[in-house]
Structure formats: C-alpha cells, structure tokens
Design a protein around this motif. Structure first.
Motif, PDB file in Angstrom:
ATOM      1  N   ALA A 167      -0.251  -1.747  -6.594  1.00 19.45           N
ATOM      2  CA  ALA A 167      -1.614  -1.287  -6.379  1.00 19.45           C
ATOM      3  C   ALA A 167      -1.693   0.231  -6.536  1.00 19.45           C
ATOM      4  CB  ALA A 167      -2.078  -1.676  -4.984  1.00 19.45           C
ATOM      5  N   VAL A 168      -2.876   0.694  -6.878  1.00 16.95           N
ATOM      6  CA  VAL A 168      -3.136   2.120  -7.020  1.00 16.95           C
ATOM      7  C   VAL A 168      -4.059   2.542  -5.883  1.00 16.95           C
ATOM      8  CG1 VAL A 168      -4.159   3.880  -8.480  1.00 16.95           C
ATOM      9  CG2 VAL A 168      -2.856   2.028  -9.507  1.00 16.95           C
ATOM     10  N   TYR A 169      -3.655   3.585  -5.160  1.00 20.92           N
ATOM     11  CA  TYR A 169      -4.448   4.106  -4.049  1.00 20.92           C
ATOM     12  C   TYR A 169      -4.909   5.522  -4.385  1.00 20.92           C
ATOM     13  CZ  TYR A 169      -2.558   0.295  -1.243  1.00 20.92           C
ATOM     14  OH  TYR A 169      -2.224  -0.947  -0.765  1.00 20.92           O
ATOM     15  N   VAL A 170      -6.185   5.784  -4.160  1.00 24.16           N
ATOM     16  CA  VAL A 170      -6.729   7.129  -4.320  1.00 24.16           C
ATOM     17  C   VAL A 170      -6.634   7.798  -2.955  1.00 24.16           C
ATOM     18  CG1 VAL A 170      -8.755   8.482  -4.916  1.00 24.16           C
ATOM     19  CG2 VAL A 170      -8.279   6.364  -6.128  1.00 24.16           C
ATOM     20  N   VAL A 205      -7.819   4.830  -0.438  1.00 23.38           N
ATOM     21  CA  VAL A 205      -8.790   3.871  -0.960  1.00 23.38           C
ATOM     22  C   VAL A 205      -8.116   3.113  -2.091  1.00 23.38           C
ATOM     23  CG1 VAL A 205     -11.059   3.570  -1.999  1.00 23.38           C
ATOM     24  CG2 VAL A 205     -10.688   5.411  -0.354  1.00 23.38           C
ATOM     25  N   ARG A 206      -7.949   1.809  -1.878  1.00 26.35           N
ATOM     26  CA  ARG A 206      -7.277   0.980  -2.888  1.00 26.35           C
ATOM     27  C   ARG A 206      -8.208   0.761  -4.063  1.00 26.35           C
ATOM     28  NH1 ARG A 206      -6.237  -4.376  -4.442  1.00 26.35           N
ATOM     29  NH2 ARG A 206      -4.048  -4.765  -4.837  1.00 26.35           N
ATOM     30  N   ASP A 207      -7.739   1.122  -5.238  1.00 24.01           N
ATOM     31  CA  ASP A 207      -8.546   0.974  -6.441  1.00 24.01           C
ATOM     32  C   ASP A 207      -8.390  -0.442  -6.959  1.00 24.01           C
ATOM     33  OD1 ASP A 207     -10.249   1.804  -8.453  1.00 24.01           O
ATOM     34  OD2 ASP A 207      -8.602   2.374  -9.768  1.00 24.01           O
ATOM     35  N   GLY A 208      -9.486  -1.080  -7.241  1.00 22.19           N
ATOM     36  CA  GLY A 208      -9.438  -2.438  -7.770  1.00 22.19           C
ATOM     37  C   GLY A 208     -10.564  -3.287  -7.204  1.00 22.19           C
ATOM     38  N   GLY A 228      -5.098  13.018  -5.092  1.00 15.67           N
ATOM     39  CA  GLY A 228      -4.446  12.433  -6.250  1.00 15.67           C
ATOM     40  C   GLY A 228      -4.382  10.921  -6.116  1.00 15.67           C
ATOM     41  N   VAL A 229      -3.483  10.338  -6.874  1.00 20.77           N
ATOM     42  CA  VAL A 229      -3.335   8.888  -6.920  1.00 20.77           C
ATOM     43  C   VAL A 229      -1.884   8.547  -6.610  1.00 20.77           C
ATOM     44  CG1 VAL A 229      -3.499   6.863  -8.410  1.00 20.77           C
ATOM     45  CG2 VAL A 229      -5.156   8.694  -8.621  1.00 20.77           C
ATOM     46  N   VAL A 230      -1.691   7.470  -5.831  1.00 19.65           N
ATOM     47  CA  VAL A 230      -0.354   7.017  -5.460  1.00 19.65           C
ATOM     48  C   VAL A 230      -0.252   5.534  -5.793  1.00 19.65           C
ATOM     49  CG1 VAL A 230       1.238   6.689  -3.539  1.00 19.65           C
ATOM     50  CG2 VAL A 230      -0.204   8.702  -3.589  1.00 19.65           C
ATOM     51  N   GLU A 231       0.841   5.141  -6.406  1.00 20.25           N
ATOM     52  CA  GLU A 231       1.095   3.727  -6.690  1.00 20.25           C
ATOM     53  C   GLU A 231       2.065   3.187  -5.659  1.00 20.25           C
ATOM     54  OE1 GLU A 231       2.385   2.849 -10.612  1.00 20.25           O
ATOM     55  OE2 GLU A 231       0.846   4.082 -11.543  1.00 20.25           O
ATOM     56  N   ALA A 232       1.709   2.043  -5.070  1.00 21.66           N
ATOM     57  CA  ALA A 232       2.577   1.431  -4.067  1.00 21.66           C
ATOM     58  C   ALA A 232       2.206  -0.039  -3.919  1.00 21.66           C
ATOM     59  CB  ALA A 232       2.443   2.144  -2.733  1.00 21.66           C
ATOM     60  N   ASP A 239       3.693   1.963   2.196  1.00 22.40           N
ATOM     61  CA  ASP A 239       4.461   2.611   1.129  1.00 22.40           C
ATOM     62  C   ASP A 239       3.662   3.738   0.484  1.00 22.40           C
ATOM     63  OD1 ASP A 239       6.454   0.785   1.634  1.00 22.40           O
ATOM     64  OD2 ASP A 239       5.862  -0.564   0.002  1.00 22.40           O
ATOM     65  N   ALA A 240       2.352   3.540   0.351  1.00 17.58           N
ATOM     66  CA  ALA A 240       1.502   4.591  -0.224  1.00 17.58           C
ATOM     67  C   ALA A 240       1.492   5.819   0.672  1.00 17.58           C
ATOM     68  CB  ALA A 240       0.083   4.069  -0.424  1.00 17.58           C
ATOM     69  N   ASP A 241       1.465   5.604   1.986  1.00 14.49           N
ATOM     70  CA  ASP A 241       1.494   6.727   2.926  1.00 14.49           C
ATOM     71  C   ASP A 241       2.810   7.491   2.811  1.00 14.49           C
ATOM     72  OD1 ASP A 241       0.775   8.445   4.965  1.00 14.49           O
ATOM     73  OD2 ASP A 241       1.346   7.056   6.560  1.00 14.49           O
ATOM     74  N   THR A 242       3.905   6.775   2.713  1.00 16.39           N
ATOM     75  CA  THR A 242       5.216   7.415   2.580  1.00 16.39           C
ATOM     76  C   THR A 242       5.304   8.217   1.282  1.00 16.39           C
ATOM     77  OG1 THR A 242       6.202   5.603   3.828  1.00 16.39           O
ATOM     78  CG2 THR A 242       7.696   6.998   2.560  1.00 16.39           C
ATOM     79  N   ARG A 243       4.843   7.630   0.191  1.00 14.86           N
ATOM     80  CA  ARG A 243       4.883   8.345  -1.090  1.00 14.86           C
ATOM     81  C   ARG A 243       3.996   9.583  -1.073  1.00 14.86           C
ATOM     82  NH1 ARG A 243       5.516   4.332  -6.197  1.00 14.86           N
ATOM     83  NH2 ARG A 243       7.354   3.263  -5.437  1.00 14.86           N
ATOM     84  N   TYR A 244       2.849   9.472  -0.423  1.00 16.42           N
ATOM     85  CA  TYR A 244       1.960  10.632  -0.330  1.00 16.42           C
ATOM     86  C   TYR A 244       2.638  11.766   0.434  1.00 16.42           C
ATOM     87  CZ  TYR A 244      -1.476  13.665   1.834  1.00 16.42           C
ATOM     88  OH  TYR A 244      -2.135  14.764   2.301  1.00 16.42           O
TER      89      TYR A 244
END
Length: 157
Positions: free
Chosen positions: A2-5, A21-24, A101-105, A110-115
C-alpha cells in the motif's frame, strides 16, 4: 504493498504528530459514503453526498425509472470510494497541513516506522556542517559602493 501519503501538521515541533492517508479505493467509503465522510470530519462533503444521493433517488422515483434510482445513487458512492482519500488530503491541506511525502508499506505500523527512519535520514542530511575555516564571503562588506581607487574603505568617502 500500500501507498500512504504522510501529512504533517502546520506547527511542527520536535516530533510532529503526522497523519497517514492510505491511497487507494476505500470500501467503507463506497458502502456507507455519508457516514464515512462524517467519520473523517468532512462535513461539507458528507452533506453534499447525502443531498446528491437523495436528489438522484427522488428524481428517478419521480420519473418512474425503477432500478435507475439506486444505480444513480451508486455513482455517488463509487465516487466517494474512489476519491475519498483525495478528499481527506484536500481537507487537511485547507487546514494548513502539508504533505511530507509518500511511504510504501504493507501495514500502517510499517509505514510509521519507514517515515521515522526516512525523516531522521533527511534531518541528518540537512543539518549544517560546521566550518573550520570561515567563509570569505562573510569577511567582505555586503555593499561595496562606488570607489575611485584600488581599494575602498566602507564608511569613508
């Protein structure tokens, strides 16, 4: 994946409270459009969706279109399902939030960790490097003025 903004609030402190915000496509936005919009505090959009669904249903019923009424209301639900997340991002921008930006997770955790990891890496890259030798531009006067010789002393005619 998933892609998160990632949206950051206007008053950024040491550790900003960000929103992902999950894009999709949003299934809940499709199934219960006005309620989903109200849940995300999109008051005007929820009212417009409710009014549009009601008007389309009444129009189809008044014209005796039968099955077309629910299908027309389904178009509003489809729009909210497809563009609901973009409506959330636009509402956050109107409130002063900005897009980091955008984070893929795979998941939100996982998105929070990557951010956090990417934000720390960017902060390290943007930190000013202390200079051992002063910059020569700081030693010169900012405005040279008109001079009739080989050198000019600031403040003296």
């Amino acid at each position: 994946m998933a892609v998160y903004v990632v949206m950051e609030p206007p008053g950024r402190g040491e550790k900003p409270d960000v929103t992902f915000v999950r894009d999709g496509f949003s299934w809940l936005g499709f199934l219960v459009s006005p309620l989903w919009l109200l849940w995300h505090r999109l008051w005007i959009e929820a009212a417009l969706a409710f009014v549009a669904m009601a008007l389309l249903s009444m129009l189809a019923e008044g014209l005796s279109l039968g099955l077309a009424g629910p299908l027309l209301s389904l178009l509003v639900s489809l729009y909210v399902g497809l563009e609901g997340q973009a409506l959330r991002i636009a509402a956050l921008r109107r409130r002063g939030w900005h897009e980091w930006g955008v984070v893929e997770a795979n998941r939100l955790d996982d998105a929070d960790t990557r951010y956090v990891l990417e934000a720390e890496a960017q902060a390290d890259e943007q930190a000013p490097v202390p200079r051992i030798v002063p910059d020569a531009a700081h030693a010169r006067p900012t405005h040279m003025g008109i001079a009739l010789g080989l050198n000019h002393t600031p403040g003296r005619p």
